[in-house]
Design a protein around this motif. Structure first.
Motif, short mmCIF file in Angstrom:
data_model
loop_
_atom_site.label_atom_id
_atom_site.label_comp_id
_atom_site.label_asym_id
_atom_site.label_seq_id
_atom_site.Cartn_x
_atom_site.Cartn_y
_atom_site.Cartn_z
N ILE B 444 0.84 -1.20 0.00
CA ILE B 444 0.00 0.00 0.00
C ILE B 444 0.87 1.24 0.00
O ILE B 444 1.82 1.35 0.76
N ARG B 445 0.53 2.15 -0.85
CA ARG B 445 1.38 3.33 -0.99
C ARG B 445 0.73 4.60 -0.49
O ARG B 445 1.40 5.54 -0.12
N ALA B 446 -0.57 4.66 -0.55
CA ALA B 446 -1.22 5.93 -0.23
C ALA B 446 -1.56 6.00 1.25
O ALA B 446 -1.98 5.00 1.85
N ALA B 447 -1.42 7.16 1.81
CA ALA B 447 -1.62 7.34 3.23
C ALA B 447 -3.07 7.03 3.63
O ALA B 447 -3.32 6.38 4.64
N ARG B 448 -4.00 7.48 2.78
CA ARG B 448 -5.41 7.27 3.15
C ARG B 448 -5.77 5.80 3.13
O ARG B 448 -6.50 5.30 3.98
N VAL B 449 -5.26 5.12 2.12
CA VAL B 449 -5.52 3.70 2.02
C VAL B 449 -4.90 3.00 3.22
O VAL B 449 -5.50 2.12 3.85
N CYS B 450 -3.71 3.45 3.53
CA CYS B 450 -2.98 2.87 4.62
C CYS B 450 -3.76 2.98 5.92
O CYS B 450 -3.91 2.02 6.67
N SER B 451 -4.27 4.18 6.18
CA SER B 451 -4.95 4.37 7.45
C SER B 451 -6.22 3.53 7.52
O SER B 451 -6.55 2.96 8.56
N CYS B 452 -6.87 3.40 6.36
CA CYS B 452 -8.10 2.60 6.36
C CYS B 452 -7.75 1.13 6.59
O CYS B 452 -8.43 0.43 7.35
N GLY B 553 6.27 13.45 6.78
CA GLY B 553 5.59 14.36 7.71
C GLY B 553 4.13 14.07 7.89
O GLY B 553 3.38 14.92 8.36
N ASP B 554 3.67 12.89 7.52
CA ASP B 554 2.25 12.58 7.67
C ASP B 554 2.01 12.02 9.07
O ASP B 554 2.02 10.81 9.29
N PHE B 555 1.76 12.92 9.99
CA PHE B 555 1.61 12.45 11.38
C PHE B 555 0.22 11.96 11.68
O PHE B 555 -0.01 11.27 12.64
N PHE B 556 -0.70 12.31 10.82
CA PHE B 556 -2.04 11.77 11.00
C PHE B 556 -1.97 10.26 10.88
O PHE B 556 -2.55 9.52 11.67
N LEU B 557 -1.19 9.81 9.89
CA LEU B 557 -1.00 8.38 9.73
C LEU B 557 -0.33 7.82 10.98
O LEU B 557 -0.68 6.72 11.46
N GLY B 558 0.61 8.59 11.51
CA GLY B 558 1.28 8.15 12.72
C GLY B 558 0.27 7.90 13.83
O GLY B 558 0.32 6.87 14.53
N ALA B 559 -0.67 8.80 13.96
CA ALA B 559 -1.69 8.65 14.99
C ALA B 559 -2.52 7.40 14.74
O ALA B 559 -2.86 6.67 15.67
N VAL B 560 -2.81 7.16 13.46
CA VAL B 560 -3.59 5.96 13.14
C VAL B 560 -2.80 4.71 13.51
O VAL B 560 -3.35 3.76 14.07
N VAL B 561 -1.53 4.73 13.16
CA VAL B 561 -0.68 3.58 13.50
C VAL B 561 -0.72 3.36 15.02
O VAL B 561 -0.90 2.22 15.51
N ALA B 562 -0.62 4.44 15.73
CA ALA B 562 -0.62 4.33 17.19
C ALA B 562 -1.93 3.71 17.68
O ALA B 562 -1.92 2.79 18.52
N CYS B 563 -3.02 4.19 17.14
CA CYS B 563 -4.32 3.66 17.56
C CYS B 563 -4.43 2.18 17.26
O CYS B 563 -4.91 1.39 18.07
N THR B 564 -4.01 1.83 16.03
CA THR B 564 -4.11 0.43 15.62
C THR B 564 -3.29 -0.44 16.57
O THR B 564 -3.76 -1.49 17.04
N LEU B 565 -2.06 -0.01 16.81
CA LEU B 565 -1.20 -0.81 17.69
C LEU B 565 -1.83 -0.92 19.08
O LEU B 565 -1.82 -2.01 19.68
N THR B 566 -2.40 0.16 19.53
CA THR B 566 -3.03 0.12 20.85
C THR B 566 -4.15 -0.91 20.87
O THR B 566 -4.24 -1.74 21.77
#
Lengths: 528, 948
Positions: B444-452, B553-566
């Motif tokens: 997956i390459r796109a941030a939005r796809v990634c977060s979903c 610099g896409d920290f929104f994705l970072g937040a999503v990653v954090a949530c997922t891991l949590t």
């Protein structure tokens, strides 16, 4: 399946040209076209769009849009075809495909659009055809102009000749040996001539007095067609005038006048009676005229319904002193002919010796040209027959319809009995705008468009041309239109074969000089 | 009846031709100058001048001209001049042109004859036509087909005139004769058309006697035959049996236009399955054989109509329709898919999906420009198939998951949304989807796809092994920690050299945006990815896709990653018996969170971590360190629940829409009932059918005006002058599409005769007066109806103002009465419309004109205010009602409308309830043109007070 309008718009949406093919108000079409650029989407791969009521089919051409406005149920395939054709036409007429170029050629484009779409319906045409239609090069028109020109030229020639003849006749007149009548006639000639000498003015023959003037004028030149001497100008105007009226040249003249927009009361069809007039001049002191009038009705599909010959022998004496004479005649012995003498004639003398004399031998015959031009009637005869072989001229007319044209072939057959002169066969035609096309003809023809009669004339029918034919083509018409065909002719021999053998002066002395004329004319000769 | 307009030519006002110059040129002998002058005269006439003095000049000097172009222009001139006086009588001088027309009809040039005949088709005045009739008839027998063609049309239009039947009593017989002998295709068509319009029974009998040869006739004639058949059958349905055979034979005609027409005729004649099938088959053939996009699209429209009326038959043809996908045009493909999707049944679903799958595969191989978009379309299609028939989901979902890594972000997003929905609705597929997703996640390459995708992993990894591999996958994609170290600085600066460029674009394009829920945001990571160049991992994936995205610099994705891991760790705590493993995982997660925060503060990145993401990551850290049951349920269950709720709501909405649609087609209680066995057709009633075609044309030419009931009419009367004014005037304003008609009643209130009474109107805005006003004389106490047409060219508020000017006999000066202004309301031009969320946003981003109106109202309730605005602006609220439901003190909604000119009007409403109970906020209007933005703004300012 209706194209409402074909328009050309600029990219900015300005309406450069628009041609509407159905009735619509200006506000409506302007509204539709104003909406076009606003509705025009970008980046689409199709070139149509629909609104609530109409469909626009368009094609970008450089800096322009060619737009067809159609109703929504219109057949898209057909409309695209139309659009393609139009898009090919636009560059043909407009050199530069921009606002300016279209503005310059707007009218040409409208003309071209008109050829492609008719009342909203597509026409089946090609670019080449449209171009041809718009150029309007017409072979017919060229031909028409050519004919017109040649007629004008011919008329001018005629005019010159006539002018010179009139000069001559004027000189003759100035010699002053002619009657008042003549001077009046020539006066007329002058006026009418001065008018025709400028044919382009087109006012030559005012229809009011024109007819009379015309006749007199033509009367004065019998020489034209018959090659007689100018002295004939002294002839009574009533003479051979109508003969000339029939001649080709005059007809052309009239034709060309008509073509120039002149209203001519053309009544070129003479009555048969007028043709009876003597052609020669009465110069001899005693003239005897035997004339037979022919009343014949033939059936169109052969056969004869009526055949009747009426003959008269008349005597004209110029001088009183020649009045006391008797006329000895000789008849051909035709048993079908019954002779009747004038009540004043001595019947016994006639039945016994074939001599015509008055009952009272001391009374002279009435004299003078002042009286009846035909002179005094001495003898009448009549012949009726059902024998078809007696018919001097039979006419056979075959109209046949083929396609949208009617071919008419006509043939005549003359019996060997007579040599016919000045034969004119008049065939009525359906109302035509222009002359029928003559495919083949023995002799000459002219078309009288006013009465729509085709006249076929043969100057002389003798042993060399006992039969002849003509064929012409007219638009489709019922065959009954071509009847009754009427025929006129003259001949110098008669059925009765009556001859004057001798003139016997009652007072003795040498028999006076006399001239004798025999004449056969048609009074009513028709093929019904 | 208003005058019709036959031609328009653009006239450059810069070079006004003076009537005198024209006159001189016309009188001269120079043909080119004459032509030029004629053209100018025509243009002046078109421009509204009347040039009455020119007529005689033209009669004298132009009529006799022999030049063909002059003659043709003359005909155009005659076409556009006023030939009647105000009472409709023919002007006496018109008789002067008769002779010329007659000469032209007998002109040796056949083309002159032709164009003159054509001109006669447009002539309505019997008095002029009457003397020409013999000449017209003569031309019927001309040897040129060109003439005959036009002569027939001329006869037809003469016969169609009000007294035409008296003028040409035997026209039908004549034309019938012509038709029998005619050879030219066009002329034959025209002759048949004439019989068709003037003597239908003759046309029918001709057709029936020549039935066998119809298929040999020319294309043009066949078209008219079909038209005739339609018309005859509409009025006399019993006859149709005779004609079906003809139509069937024409279905094999060589001309495609005829075939197309045949199919249309067939459909209108019969509802028998065989006929419909034949028609549909024909359309399908055309769809494949025609290469022109326009044709394809219109044929698809026809198929669409067939689909709605005869769905059962069209179902069988679904595969034929699908073949249209072979066209490269996206519009065609979209339409095709739309049709197909509604024809899917359990029987054909497999076939269809198979085909769609094949198409999807094709998009992978070919490198066509629009492939991405097309793929997206296909994916959406498959998506809706899968929702309708969940059983197919299993066959397609894996295939589609290959496209998660698609470089086309939109289609990848579609795929991931699809997967998300399927995994919820299809519990059976959950395991396989998760496995697959974990396998392909790295692509997956796109941030939005990634977060979903991360959300899916977080929610649906249930078993121990899944959770573990989920954590492992994420870790793998994050790469080695830390994200940033001093040693890497050099490298990072290299990378950052590239990134600023990309980011500068992002920053510059950042502007206020509207979120999907209608909130108006000035800055949002989510929206940014939606509009601006989507963040896509460039280059190799060696270091892990999430890592690269984070480094941009896409920290929104970072937040999503954090949530997922949590979430995963929390779940691990439930399923993992070994505490050691759980703690290990927890610490690793914490380490990742911390590294992300650290990265967020490092100077290498163009901008530091935003506060939202920062807070979220910090929250996750807290959560992992100290978990409570309440929070646990929120994290592990509530998310899923709200997702389920969203799905069900979506479904609910869809079913509601369907219901609403079904509602529309339901019969009214007092409708006629067509009994199938008695009437052999269903659907439209007899009356409706009869006028269908005629109305189409009438509507198109604008002749057809749907008059509303008079009660409504009376509501819209405007008083223009006072009751005590000497002249009382009132107007009824009716707004049609592109024009406004003012119906003005003027009443003379005095005891004197008013002379030269003139209604002078002027306009402001994009309005144009069509014609000049005329002068009237008004007797004492009498009234007069005056009509004025005004053309509108864009959606904009306009004002019409004016005076009534008149003279009386005793006062020499003209008296002026000033009229009330008439305001033309923009609301008459816009109508509610729907567009997709995405389209709305793209337009919002594109449009240049914005009008910002501060909310100022007495209305206290947000919802009520929204409704008030919707009502007063005549727009459609795009934001779903459910999103507006709850009382939360603020509200945001998008409204949309379209004008008759096709312009879009966008409105965003954002209001907040203040502490004092008042509403505050802004209404923003955007449009492509200034007019709409301004007018709509004015309207809203005027109306928003409301309530009171």
């Amino acid at each position: 399946m209706v194209v409402l309008a074909a328009s050309i718009l600029s990219k900015s949406g300005k309406v450069l040209v628009s041609r509407q093919f159905v009735e619509m108000t200006r506000i409506r079409i302007e509204g539709l076209l104003a909406a076009f650029p606003k509705l025009l989407g970008t980046g689409k791969q199709h070139t149509y769009f629909e609104t609530e009521n109409v469909r626009y089919v368009y094609q970008p051409i450089e800096a322009l849009y060619l737009v067809l406005v159609t109703n929504k149920q219109s057949n898209i395939l057909e409309d695209l075809e139309t659009l393609r054709l139009l898009s090919k036409l636009v560059p043909e007429y407009s050199v530069s495909l921009d606002e300016e170029g279209i503005g310059k050629t707007a009218f040409e484009l409208i003309f071209a659009f008109d050829e492609v779409i008719c009342l909203g319906h597509k026409e089946n045409v090609t670019v080449a055809q449209v171009k041809q239609y718009c150029e309007m090069e017409s072979h017919e028109e060229k031909l028409h102009k050519l004919v017109l020109q040649s007629k004008i030229n011919e008329t001018k020639d005629v005019m010159k000749r006539k002018a010179s003849e009139i000069e001559k006749s004027k000189i003759d007149k100035n010699r002053g040996d002619k009657g008042g009548f003549m001077s009046m006639g020539s006066g007329r000639i002058e006026t009418s001539l001065s008018e025709i000498s400028i044919p382009s003015s087109g006012s030559g023959f005012g229809s009011g007095s024109g007819f009379g003037g015309l006749i007199n004028e033509v009367d004065s030149f019998p020489t034209k067609s018959k090659g007689r001497q100018p002295s004939s100008a002294t002839a009574p105007p009533k003479g051979s005038g109508m003969q000339l009226g029939k001649s080709q040249k005059t007809n052309q003249f009239l034709e060309s006048l008509k073509a120039e927009g002149e209203l001519i009361v053309e009544d070129a069809k003479p009555k048969a009676g007028q043709a009876k007039a003597a052609t020669a001049l009465l110069t001899d002191p005693i003239t005897l005229t035997a004339e037979e009038k022919l009343n014949v009705t033939l059936k169109r599909d052969g056969g004869m319904s009526n055949f009747d010959v009426q003959g008269t022998l008349s005597l004209q004496i110029l001088n009183q002193e020649d009045g006391l004479i008797q006329v000895q005649i000789e008849t051909g012995g035709n048993p079908g002919i019954l002779f009747k003498t004038h009540p004043n004639m001595n019947k016994e003398l006639f039945s016994n010796e074939n001599i015509l004399g008055l009952k009272d031998p001391n009374r002279p015959f009435p004299t003078g040209p002042a009286g009846d031009a035909a002179g005094v009637g001495l003898l009448k005869w009549r012949m009726q027959s059902a024998d078809e072989s007696m018919v001097p001229l039979s006419i056979n007319c075959w109209p046949s319809v083929s396609g949208n044209e009617t071919y008419v072939s006509i043939e005549y057959e003359a019996s060997a009995m007579f040599d016919l002169q000045n034969v004119v066969i008049s065939i009525p035609l359906p109302a035509l705008r222009e002359a029928p096309s003559i495919r083949q003809i023995d002799g000459e023809w002219r078309f009288d468009s006013r009465n729509s009669i085709l006249e076929w004339s043969i100057v002389l029918i003798d042993n060399s041309n006992r039969s002849g034919s003509m064929e012409f083509v007219v638009p489709p018409a019922d065959s009954s239109v071509f009847f009754p065909i009427s025929v006129r002719f003259t001949a110098t021999s008669t059925y009765s074969d009556l001859k004057v053998v001798n003139i016997i002066p009652l007072r003795g002395g040498a028999p006076p000089k006399f001239s004798q004329r025999t004449n056969l004319v048609t009074e009513n000769y028709q093929v019904m | 009846m208003e005058k019709s307009c036959t031609l328009l030519i653009h006239f450059d006002k810069g070079t006004p031709a003076i009537a005198n110059e024209i006159k001189e040129a016309l009188e001269g002998n120079d043909v080119p100058a004459k032509i030029d002058a004629m053209k100018k005269a025509i243009m002046l006439l078109l421009n509204g001048e009347t040039l009455p003095q020119l007529f005689i000049t033209i009669v004298r000097y132009v009529l006799p001209s022999e030049d063909h172009t002059v003659q043709k222009l003359l005909l155009l001139y005659l076409e556009i001049i006023e030939k009647t006086d105000t009472k409709g009588r023919v002007l006496p001088e018109m008789i002067l042109i008769c002779q010329n027309l007659r000469n032209n009809l007998q002109h040796p040039n056949e083309y002159i004859r032709g164009v003159t005949l054509r001109f006669l088709c447009r002539l309505n005045e019997t008095e002029i036509i009457e003397p020409l009739i013999p000449s017209v008839l003569q031309n019927l027998e001309d040897r040129h087909p060109f003439i005959r063609r036009n002569a027939i049309l001329a006869v037809m239009s003469i016969y169609k005139l009000p007294q035409g039947e008296q003028l040409l009593v035997d026209a039908p017989e004549m034309i019938e004769k012509v038709l029998l002998s005619e050879q030219d295709a066009s002329a034959k068509r025209n002759a048949f058309l004439m019989l068709f319009t003037c003597a239908q029974d003759r046309a029918v009998s001709y057709l029936l006697t020549h039935v066998d040869r119809v298929s040999e006739w020319g294309e043009l004639l066949q078209m008219v035959v079909l038209e005739l058949i339609r018309k005859v059958c509409r009025t006399n349905r019993a006859e149709k049996g005779k004609y079906i055979k003809i139509i069937i034979s024409l279905l094999n005609a060589p001309s495609t236009a005829v075939i197309y027409e045949c199919a249309g005729t067939l459909v209108s004649l019969s509802s028998a399955p065989t006929a419909i099938r034949a028609a549909a088959n024909t359309y399908c053939q055309l769809l494949l054989s025609q290469s022109d996009n326009n044709v394809k699209l219109i044929v698809l429209d026809r198929l669409n109509e067939l689909k709605s009326s005869h769905r059962d038959i069209m179902v069988d043809l679904i595969m034929d329709v699908l073949r249209a996908l072979s066209s490269p045009n996206l519009d065609i493909r979209r339409k095709t898919l739309d049709i197909v999707l509604e024809l899917i049944t359990p029987l054909n679903i497999n076939e269809v999906v198979l085909m769609l799958k094949k198409e999807v595969m094709k998009t992978q191989s070919g490198e066509l420009e629009k492939n991405g978009e097309y793929r997206q379309m296909l994916i959406q299609a498959i998506h809706s198939c899968a929702i309708k028939f969940p059983e197919v989901a299993s066959t397609v979902v894996h295939l589609l998951m290959d496209f998660l890594g698609d470089s086309n972000v939109a289609s990848a997003i579609d795929v991931v949304v699809f997967v998300r929905e399927i995994i919820e609705t299809n519990p059976k597929l959950r395991v396989s989807i998760i496995t697959r997703l974990l396998d392909t996640f790295y692509q997956i390459r796109a941030a939005r796809v990634c977060s979903c995708a991360l959300w899916i992993i977080g929610e649906y990894c249930l078993s121990l092994s899944e959770v573990e591999s989920g954590i492992a996958t994420i870790k793998q994609c994050l790469g080695e920690l830390p994200f940033y170290s001093v040693s890497e600085e050099g490298e990072a600066t290299d990378a950052s050299k590239k990134t600023p460029q990309a980011n500068s674009i992002t920053v510059s394009s950042r502007r206020p945006a509207v979120l999907a829920d209608g909130t108006y945001a000035t800055q949002s990571a989510a929206s940014e990815t939606a509009f601006s160049a989507p963040t896509v991992v460039q280059g190799s994936l060696v270091s892990g896709n999430i890592r690269s995205l984070l480094l941009t610099g896409d920290f929104f994705l970072g937040a999503v990653v954090a949530c997922t891991l949590t979430k995963l760790v929390l779940r691990l705590q439930e399923v993992q018996p070994s505490k050691v493993e759980v703690n290990k995982a927890t610490t690793q997660a914490l380490l990742i969170f911390v590294s992300m925060l650290q990265l967020g503060q490092s100077p290498v990145l163009p901008h530091p971590i935003d506060n939202d993401s920062n807070d979220r990551i910090v929250l996750c850290i807290r959560l992992l360190c100290d978990t409570g049951d309440g929070i646990r349920t929120i994290w592990l269950q509530s998310c899923r629940q709200s997702f389920v709720k969203m799905l069900s709501e979506k479904q609910l909405r869809e079913t509601e829409e369907l219901k609403a649609k079904a509602q529309v087609s339901h019969a009214q209680p007092d409708d006629l009932i067509d009994f199938y066995h008695l009437k052999s057709r269903k659907g439209m009633s007899q009356l409706e059918l009869e006028d269908e075609v005629q109305d189409d044309l009438k509507r198109a030419t604008g002749e057809f005006v749907n008059d509303n009931d008079d009660a409504n009419k009376l509501n819209r009367i405007l008083q223009l002058t006072g009751f005590s004014d000497p002249v009382y005037a009132e107007a009824y304003v009716s707004v049609h599409h592109y024009d406004i008609v003012l119906d003005i009643t003027v009443i003379n209130r005095t005891k004197e005769t008013l002379q030269n009474l003139c209604l002078e109107l002027a306009t402001m805005g994009d309005l144009k007066l069509v014609e000049r006003p005329q002068n009237y004389t008004l007797a004492p106490e009498s009234s007069k109806q005056i009509k004025a047409n005004i053309k509108v060219s864009s959606t904009e508020t306009g004002v019409i103002f004016g005076n009534i000017v008149y003279e009386t006999s005793n006062v020499l000066e003209r008296t002026v009465v000033v009229l009330n202004d008439i305001h033309i309301d923009i609301m008459d031009y816009i109508s509610p419309a729907v567009c997709t969320d995405a389209a709305f946003r793209t337009m919002w981003a594109e449009f240049e004109w914005e009008n910002k109106v501060a909310v100022n109202t007495v209305i206290q309730d947000e919802k009520e205010f929204l409704n008030h605005i919707i009502k007063s602006t005549n727009m459609k609220c795009l934001t779903p009602v459910s999103a507006l439901d709850d009382e939360c003190g603020f509200l945001a909604a998008n409204l949309y409308a379209k004008s008759v000119f096709g312009e879009d009007a966008l409105v965003n409403l954002s209001v907040e309830k203040q502490a004092d109970g008042k509403l505050s906020g802004y209404i923003r209007i955007r449009s492509k043109t200034q007019g709409i933005a301004l007018s709509l703004g004015d309207k809203i300012t005027l109306k928003q007070k409301g309530g009171g």
